[in-house]
Design a protein around this motif. Structure first.
Motif, mmCIF file in Angstrom:
data_model
loop_
_atom_site.group_PDB
_atom_site.id
_atom_site.type_symbol
_atom_site.label_atom_id
_atom_site.label_comp_id
_atom_site.label_asym_id
_atom_site.label_seq_id
_atom_site.Cartn_x
_atom_site.Cartn_y
_atom_site.Cartn_z
ATOM 1 N N LEU A 1 0.827 -1.209 0.000
ATOM 2 C CA LEU A 1 0.000 0.000 0.000
ATOM 3 C C LEU A 1 0.862 1.261 0.000
ATOM 4 C CD1 LEU A 1 -2.798 -1.123 2.479
ATOM 5 C CD2 LEU A 1 -3.021 -0.757 0.006
ATOM 6 N N LYS A 2 2.006 1.207 0.696
ATOM 7 C CA LYS A 2 2.913 2.353 0.689
ATOM 8 C C LYS A 2 3.470 2.561 -0.710
ATOM 9 C CE LYS A 2 5.145 5.723 2.585
ATOM 10 N NZ LYS A 2 4.423 6.921 3.117
ATOM 11 N N MET A 3 3.813 1.481 -1.392
ATOM 12 C CA MET A 3 4.297 1.600 -2.768
ATOM 13 C C MET A 3 3.230 2.246 -3.646
ATOM 14 S SD MET A 3 5.659 -1.341 -5.409
ATOM 15 C CE MET A 3 4.022 -2.049 -5.709
ATOM 16 N N SER A 4 1.997 1.809 -3.500
ATOM 17 C CA SER A 4 0.905 2.359 -4.290
ATOM 18 C C SER A 4 0.742 3.856 -4.043
ATOM 19 C CB SER A 4 -0.396 1.626 -3.963
ATOM 20 O OG SER A 4 -1.477 2.194 -4.652
ATOM 21 N N SER A 5 0.794 4.261 -2.778
ATOM 22 C CA SER A 5 0.610 5.680 -2.453
ATOM 23 C C SER A 5 1.753 6.528 -3.012
ATOM 24 C CB SER A 5 0.485 5.884 -0.939
ATOM 25 O OG SER A 5 1.709 5.613 -0.281
ATOM 26 N N LEU A 6 2.971 6.012 -2.967
ATOM 27 C CA LEU A 6 4.119 6.761 -3.496
ATOM 28 C C LEU A 6 4.035 6.901 -5.007
ATOM 29 C CD1 LEU A 6 6.995 5.226 -1.330
ATOM 30 C CD2 LEU A 6 6.279 7.625 -1.332
ATOM 31 N N LEU A 7 3.706 5.816 -5.695
ATOM 32 C CA LEU A 7 3.673 5.855 -7.155
ATOM 33 C C LEU A 7 2.457 6.596 -7.696
ATOM 34 C CD1 LEU A 7 4.967 2.278 -8.103
ATOM 35 C CD2 LEU A 7 6.241 4.430 -7.977
ATOM 36 N N ASN A 8 1.519 6.928 -6.818
ATOM 37 C CA ASN A 8 0.356 7.704 -7.240
ATOM 38 C C ASN A 8 0.508 9.193 -6.943
ATOM 39 O OD1 ASN A 8 -1.652 5.964 -8.519
ATOM 40 N ND2 ASN A 8 -1.667 4.864 -6.577
ATOM 41 N N ILE A 9 1.651 9.588 -6.417
ATOM 42 C CA ILE A 9 1.924 11.013 -6.211
ATOM 43 C C ILE A 9 2.015 11.702 -7.565
ATOM 44 C CG2 ILE A 9 3.718 12.650 -5.464
ATOM 45 C CD1 ILE A 9 4.290 10.790 -3.101
ATOM 46 N N THR A 10 1.345 12.825 -7.709
ATOM 47 C CA THR A 10 1.299 13.518 -9.003
ATOM 48 C C THR A 10 2.088 14.819 -9.035
ATOM 49 O OG1 THR A 10 -0.775 14.610 -8.372
ATOM 50 C CG2 THR A 10 -0.948 12.528 -9.582
ATOM 51 N N GLU A 11 2.494 15.317 -7.880
ATOM 52 C CA GLU A 11 3.290 16.547 -7.791
ATOM 53 C C GLU A 11 4.464 16.308 -6.849
ATOM 54 O OE1 GLU A 11 2.883 19.497 -9.268
ATOM 55 O OE2 GLU A 11 0.931 19.182 -10.222
ATOM 56 N N PRO A 12 5.628 16.919 -7.116
ATOM 57 C CA PRO A 12 6.760 16.759 -6.192
ATOM 58 C C PRO A 12 6.372 17.189 -4.782
ATOM 59 C CG PRO A 12 7.480 17.812 -8.231
ATOM 60 C CD PRO A 12 5.972 17.763 -8.285
ATOM 61 N N PRO A 13 6.671 16.380 -3.765
ATOM 62 C CA PRO A 13 6.333 16.748 -2.384
ATOM 63 C C PRO A 13 7.015 18.059 -1.981
ATOM 64 C CG PRO A 13 6.983 14.443 -2.534
ATOM 65 C CD PRO A 13 7.321 15.061 -3.849
ATOM 66 N N GLU A 14 6.297 18.892 -1.264
ATOM 67 C CA GLU A 14 6.867 20.167 -0.823
ATOM 68 C C GLU A 14 7.572 19.992 0.519
ATOM 69 O OE1 GLU A 14 4.115 23.376 -0.777
ATOM 70 O OE2 GLU A 14 3.427 23.029 -2.833
ATOM 71 N N ASN A 15 8.783 20.540 0.613
ATOM 72 C CA ASN A 15 9.558 20.537 1.861
ATOM 73 C C ASN A 15 9.719 19.140 2.449
ATOM 74 O OD1 ASN A 15 9.618 23.446 1.793
ATOM 75 N ND2 ASN A 15 7.515 23.421 2.559
ATOM 76 N N ASP A 16 9.920 18.159 1.589
ATOM 77 C CA ASP A 16 10.111 16.781 2.045
ATOM 78 C C ASP A 16 11.143 16.112 1.148
ATOM 79 O OD1 ASP A 16 10.000 14.225 3.037
ATOM 80 O OD2 ASP A 16 7.814 14.015 2.901
ATOM 81 N N GLU A 17 12.401 16.473 1.356
ATOM 82 C CA GLU A 17 13.467 15.967 0.493
ATOM 83 C C GLU A 17 13.624 14.458 0.617
ATOM 84 O OE1 GLU A 17 18.001 17.173 -0.719
ATOM 85 O OE2 GLU A 17 17.567 16.929 1.422
#
Length: 265
Positions: free
Chosen positions: A120-136
């Protein structure tokens, strides 16, 4: 018989997407902690026909993950298997169509829960559509996942004889293509090709200087290209994207990146 598109899509999921679970279970501290001391065998499979399976399995030994392509035929019993009745059903599931649920063979429920948390974590990461803000940290992990997915996906499609990619590798001398984020050698992947053969690798290619390297000044810049939200020409002009090698090879490898992405989405 499954269509070529179905087979190519399934190969990308089996051989390029599912192996990302190892990086996720290893690089995310809260997930890594859950597997401390755990020994388990996990498998995801799909029926090609009445008798044959496509599969990827994971052997976890004292918390350390090993990814193996193909069915598990070892002596231990499989703790958890997600078995799809067809390649098409598995492809639909990983494309987000939850109507195509697998048969779940569970020997250990606690190990099943741990496995599903990683999935489920893999799914949530690969479904991100914009670069995360302030989370390098998340941005770097996401870049690593995409670099691994793309290099493995292109190589696996070549091994299957995908016409567009295999024709390219057949005509190629010994060359290495690499993706990286400057200042983060852990966030690097490569693919080596020669006369129709290919091999994907994680980390920097150290035998020689890569023939072509797609380098980014930071993880956010990389994600703008990987997620399709950035202007490649403007980012190149601003040195956010550095193509070390002839630009035409950047365009070429970019086409194959998009091809893999089309199967994985």
């Amino acid at each position: 018989m499954a269509s070529d598109t179905t087979r190519y899509t399934n190969k990308v999921f089996m051989s390029a997407v599912l192996p990302l679970m190892k990086a996720i279970a290893t690089d995310i501290p809260e997930l890594k902690k859950k597997f401390e001391g755990v020994n388990a065998v996990y498998q995801v499979s799909a029926m090609k026909n009445a008798e044959e399976k496509e599969a990827t399995h994971f052997i976890v030994e004292n918390g350390e993950w090993n990814v193996k392509l193909g069915e598990y035929f070892g002596q231990k019993k499989i703790d958890v298997e997600l078995e799809f009745s067809s390649l098409e059903k598995m492809n639909e599931f990983f494309k987000g169509k939850m109507i195509s649920l697998p048969k779940m063979k569970i020997k250990s429920f606690s190990k099943f829960l741990k496995f599903m948390q990683v999935l489920l974590k893999m799914s949530s990461l690969l479904n991100i559509t914009e670069p995360p803000e302030n989370d390098e940290k998340t941005s770097l992990l996401l870049c690593k996942l995409y670099f691994y997915l793309l290099s493995s996906g292109i190589s696996q499609l070549n091994k299957m004889g995908h016409p567009q990619i295999h024709e390219w590798t057949l005509k190629s001398p010994d060359r290495c293509y690499q993706w990286m984020v400057e200042g983060h050698p852990e966030c690097t992947a490569y693919m080596r090709i020669k006369a129709g053969k290919s091999r994907a690798g994680r980390g920097e290619y150290k035998r020689s200087k890569p023939f072509f390297c797609m380098k980014f000044d930071c993880a956010t810049s990389a994600l703008k290209i990987l997620l399709g939200t950035g202007d490649m020409f403007q980012m190149t002009a601003d040195s956010q994207l550095i193509m070390e090698g002839a630009p035409e090879f950047g365009v070429q490898i970019g086409d194959y990146m998009m091809l893999v992405g089309s199967y994985a989405k």
